[in-house]
Design a protein around this motif. Structure first.
Motif, short mmCIF file in Angstrom:
data_model
loop_
_atom_site.label_atom_id
_atom_site.label_comp_id
_atom_site.label_asym_id
_atom_site.label_seq_id
_atom_site.Cartn_x
_atom_site.Cartn_y
_atom_site.Cartn_z
N ASN A 148 20.24 -22.16 15.02
CA ASN A 148 21.29 -21.19 14.75
C ASN A 148 22.05 -21.49 13.47
N PHE A 149 22.54 -22.70 13.33
CA PHE A 149 23.37 -23.00 12.18
C PHE A 149 22.58 -23.06 10.87
N ILE A 150 21.33 -23.49 10.94
CA ILE A 150 20.49 -23.48 9.74
C ILE A 150 20.19 -22.04 9.33
N ARG A 151 19.82 -21.24 10.30
CA ARG A 151 19.42 -19.85 10.01
C ARG A 151 20.60 -19.01 9.55
N ILE A 152 21.76 -19.19 10.16
CA ILE A 152 22.93 -18.40 9.75
C ILE A 152 23.28 -18.67 8.29
N GLU A 153 23.27 -19.92 7.89
CA GLU A 153 23.57 -20.26 6.49
C GLU A 153 22.58 -19.57 5.56
N TYR A 154 21.31 -19.63 5.92
CA TYR A 154 20.27 -19.02 5.10
C TYR A 154 20.46 -17.50 5.03
N GLU A 155 20.71 -16.86 6.18
CA GLU A 155 20.89 -15.41 6.22
C GLU A 155 22.11 -14.98 5.41
N GLU A 156 23.20 -15.72 5.54
CA GLU A 156 24.41 -15.33 4.82
C GLU A 156 24.23 -15.47 3.31
#
Length: 142
Positions: free
Chosen positions: A108-116
């Protein structure tokens, strides 16, 4: 996220079972899970053609800021956090109940950073303004 607990429940002795919690926690967990599944579905519906199973932006991608996206930037993740939070009430096994939380948190935290970062590159100030008025996961919180 769900295969590891299922495999664990099938293969490991019941020494780490949390015991019978009674009907109320199971009913609560079930109701909350149904609500979270609705949020998950609503997130997809509000995204419409912008949704993709991978982290990609299409040529005609638009910034979705209405519906559930007017409250949080990542309502799909919100729904999955809720499902993970109540899973121990439904599984009744300490390891299988809490195992998905760790794996989901990392993803979650890796993907959210990437998406944002991707959204900032595509939409710039429009995304910055949107992110200033909405929270990431929990309305009014995170």
């Amino acid at each position: 996220m769900f295969l590891v607990p299922a495999a664990f429940l099938i293969t490991v002795p019941r020494v780490v079972d949390s015991g019978n919690l009674g009907l109320l926690p199971v009913l609560f967990g079930g109701v909350v899970t149904v609500a979270a599944l609705y949020l998950f579905w609503r997130s997809h519906a509000d995204l419409g053609r912008n949704w993709s199973p991978t982290t990609e932006l299409r040529e005609d991608h638009t910034l979705t800021t209405s519906g559930v996206y007017s409250k949080v930037r990542h309502p799909m993740y919100t729904s999955l956090w809720i499902i993970n939070a109540v899973q121990p009430l439904l599984v009744h096994n300490w390891i299988a109940g809490f195992a998905p939380v760790c794996s989901f948190a990392i993803l979650n935290f890796i993907r959210i950073e990437y998406e944002e970062e991707m959204m900032m590159q595509k939409f710039g100030d429009e995304y910055l303004e949107y992110s200033c008025r909405t929270k990431r996961i929990v309305p009014g919180c995170l």
